[in-house]
Design an enzyme around this catalytic site. Structure first.
Site, PDB file in Angstrom:
ATOM      1  N   GLY A 216       0.832  -1.206   0.000  1.00  0.00           N
ATOM      2  CA  GLY A 216       0.000   0.000   0.000  1.00  0.00           C
ATOM      3  C   GLY A 216       0.855   1.241   0.000  1.00  0.00           C
ATOM      4  O   GLY A 216       0.906   1.981   0.975  1.00  0.00           O
ATOM      5  N   ASP A 218       0.639   4.119  -1.474  1.00  0.00           N
ATOM      6  CA  ASP A 218       0.012   5.345  -1.989  1.00  0.00           C
ATOM      7  C   ASP A 218       0.690   6.597  -1.430  1.00  0.00           C
ATOM      8  O   ASP A 218       0.808   7.606  -2.129  1.00  0.00           O
ATOM      9  CB  ASP A 218      -1.480   5.377  -1.648  1.00  0.00           C
ATOM     10  CG  ASP A 218      -1.720   5.334  -0.159  1.00  0.00           C
ATOM     11  OD1 ASP A 218      -1.395   4.287   0.451  1.00  0.00           O
ATOM     12  OD2 ASP A 218      -2.187   6.327   0.414  1.00  0.00           O
TER      13      ASP A 218
END
Ligand SMILES: *Cc1c(COP(=O)(O)O)cnc(C)c1O
Length: 329
Positions: A216, A218
Site C-alpha cells: 500500500g 500510496d
C-alpha cells in the site's frame, strides 16, 4: 440539526499540538521512551523507541481521539460522535467517549481483528459493521451521522486528530533532546503529519520519514508525484495502514515537512515483531512495527545518527501474535 458541509478546515499548527498536549495531560499516558543496545548494534545508530503500544487503548490513536472530542462544544458533544476505523481509532474514540461521557457509534469492517471489535464494544460503543472490499465506510459513516445528528471524527484527516497525534513526538523530543531523524508509521498520515509539526519545530533540521507497507505505497507515490494518489485496498498484515489515500490536511503537511517515504514488506514486519518480543519484551502489532522495520532492515541511512522511532500500537489477537512470532517451521 444539519451536518456542516465537509469543507476543508485550516491546517493545524505546532500551537495546536501544544494545545492538544494540555488537553490530554493526565488522561493519556506519557508513554516510555525505550532503548536497546541490540537494536543500536544492528543499526549502527542510537535508537529511541516511543512505545505507543503501551498507550491507553493500545495505540497512539487515543491522543487524537481524546483531543478531538474534548475540543467539541458541549451541546455538540452531548449528541454523540461517530467514527469509521479498521480498529485502533475505533477503540480510541470508544474509550475517549466513555471517559468524556459522550455516546459513540463505531463503523468497523466485518473482518476487523476480533480483539479490536470486542474492545470497542467493551468500552460501551455501538458497533456497525461493513464490508471493506465493497462498501465505502466514509459514505456509510456520513449517512449515519446525518440521520442521528452525530459528529463524525475521522481517523486521520481532522485538525484536532492530527494535533493530538503530534503530542507523541512532542513528548519524545522533550525527553531525548534534538534528534537527527524521526521515523513514523504511515497510514492516512495523521501520525506522520502531527509528528512532523512537532518535530520540525522542536528539532530544527531533523529528517522526518514515513513508512508504509509495500502493498500500500500510496503515500510514497503521492509524495513523489505531488498529488494524492488513490490505490485499491492493500492486502497486508499491517491492518492499521490499509488506507487508500492520504488526507486533504495530512498530505500538504507531509509534503512540506517530511523528507521521504519508504516501504517495508510483511515479512520484515513479522521479523520486527519477533525482535520486539524476543529482545525488548514488547507486544507490537504488525502496523506498529512499520517504522522500526524500516530502520532495522536498512531502508534508511541511520548510521551514527540519533533516531526517534514510533512503535505505534500493540493491538493484536494473542493467537495471531503467537502464530506470527513463533519461529518459521
Ligand atoms: C492508525 C495507525 C497507524 C497509521 O496512522 P495514520 O495516522 O493513519 O497514518 C499506524 N499504526 C497503528 C498501530 C495505527 O493504529
Amino acid at each position: 440539526m444539519p451536518v456542516p458541509a465537509p469543507d476543508t478546515p485550516a491546517l493545524p499548527t505546532f500551537a495546536d499540538v501544544k494545545r492538544a498536549a494540555g488537553r490530554i495531560a493526565g488522561t493519556a499516558h506519557r508513554t516510555p521512551v525505550l532503548t536497546s543496545r541490540t537494536a543500536d548494534a544492528m543499526s549502527g545508530a542510537r535508537l529511541f523507541f516511543k512505545a505507543e503500544n503501551l498507550q491507553r487503548g493500545g495505540a497512539f490513536k487515543f491522543r487524537g481521539a481524546y483531543n478531538a472530542i474534548s475540543a467539541l462544544p458541549e451541546e455538540v458533544r452531548r449528541r454523540g460522535v461517530i467514527a469509521f476505523s479498521s480498529g485502533n481509532h475505533a477503540q480510541a474514540i470508544a474509550l475517549a467517549s466513555r471517559l468524556l461521557g459522550v455516546p459513540a457509534v463505531i463503523v468497523m469492517p466485518e473482518d476487523a481483528p476480533q480483539v479490536k471489535v470486542e474492545a470497542t464494544r467493551g468500552y460501551g460503543a455501538e458497533v456497525v459493521s461493513y464490508d471493506r472490499y465493497s462498501q465505502d465506510r466514509e459514505v456509510l459513516g456520513r449517512e449515519i451521522a446525518q440521520a442521528r445528528g452525530l459528529t463524525l471524527i475521522p481517523p486521520y484527516d481532522h485538525p484536532d486528530v492530527i494535533a493530538g497525534q503530534g503530542t507523541l513526538a512532542l513528548e519524545l523530543i522533550e525527553e531525548t533532546g534534538p534528534l537527527d531523524m524521526l521515523v513514523a508509521c504511515l497510514g492516512g498520515g495523521g501520525q506522520l503529519a502531527g509528528c512532523a509539526l512537532a518535530a520540525s519545530e522542536l528539532s530544527p533540521g531533523i529528517a522526518i520519514y514515513g513508512v508504509e507497507p509495500e502493498a500500500g505505497d500510496d503515500g510514497r507515490r503521492s509524495f513523489h508525484e505531488g498529488r494524492v494518489v488513490t490505490i485499491p485496498v492493500p492486502r497486508t498484515i499491517a491492518d492499521g495502514a490499509q488506507t487508500t489515500y492520504l488526507g486533504a490536511l495530512t498530505f500538504p503537511i507531509i509534503r512540506e515537512r517530511v523528507t521521504d517515504i519508504v516501504t517495508v514488506s510483511d515479512d520484515e514486519l513479522v521479523e520486527t515483531m519477533r525482535f520486539f518480543a524476543a529482545r525488548m519484551k514488547l507486544v507490537a502489532e504488525p502496523t506498529g512495527c512499520l517504522a522500526a522495520a524500516a530502520v532495522l532492515h536498512g531502508k534508511l541511512d541511520v548510521a551514527g545518527k540519533r533516531v526517534g522511532i514510533v512503535i505505534s500500537g500493540g493491538n493484536v489477537d494473542i493467537a495471531s501474535f503467537a502464530h506470527l512470532v513463533s519461529p518459521a517451521a
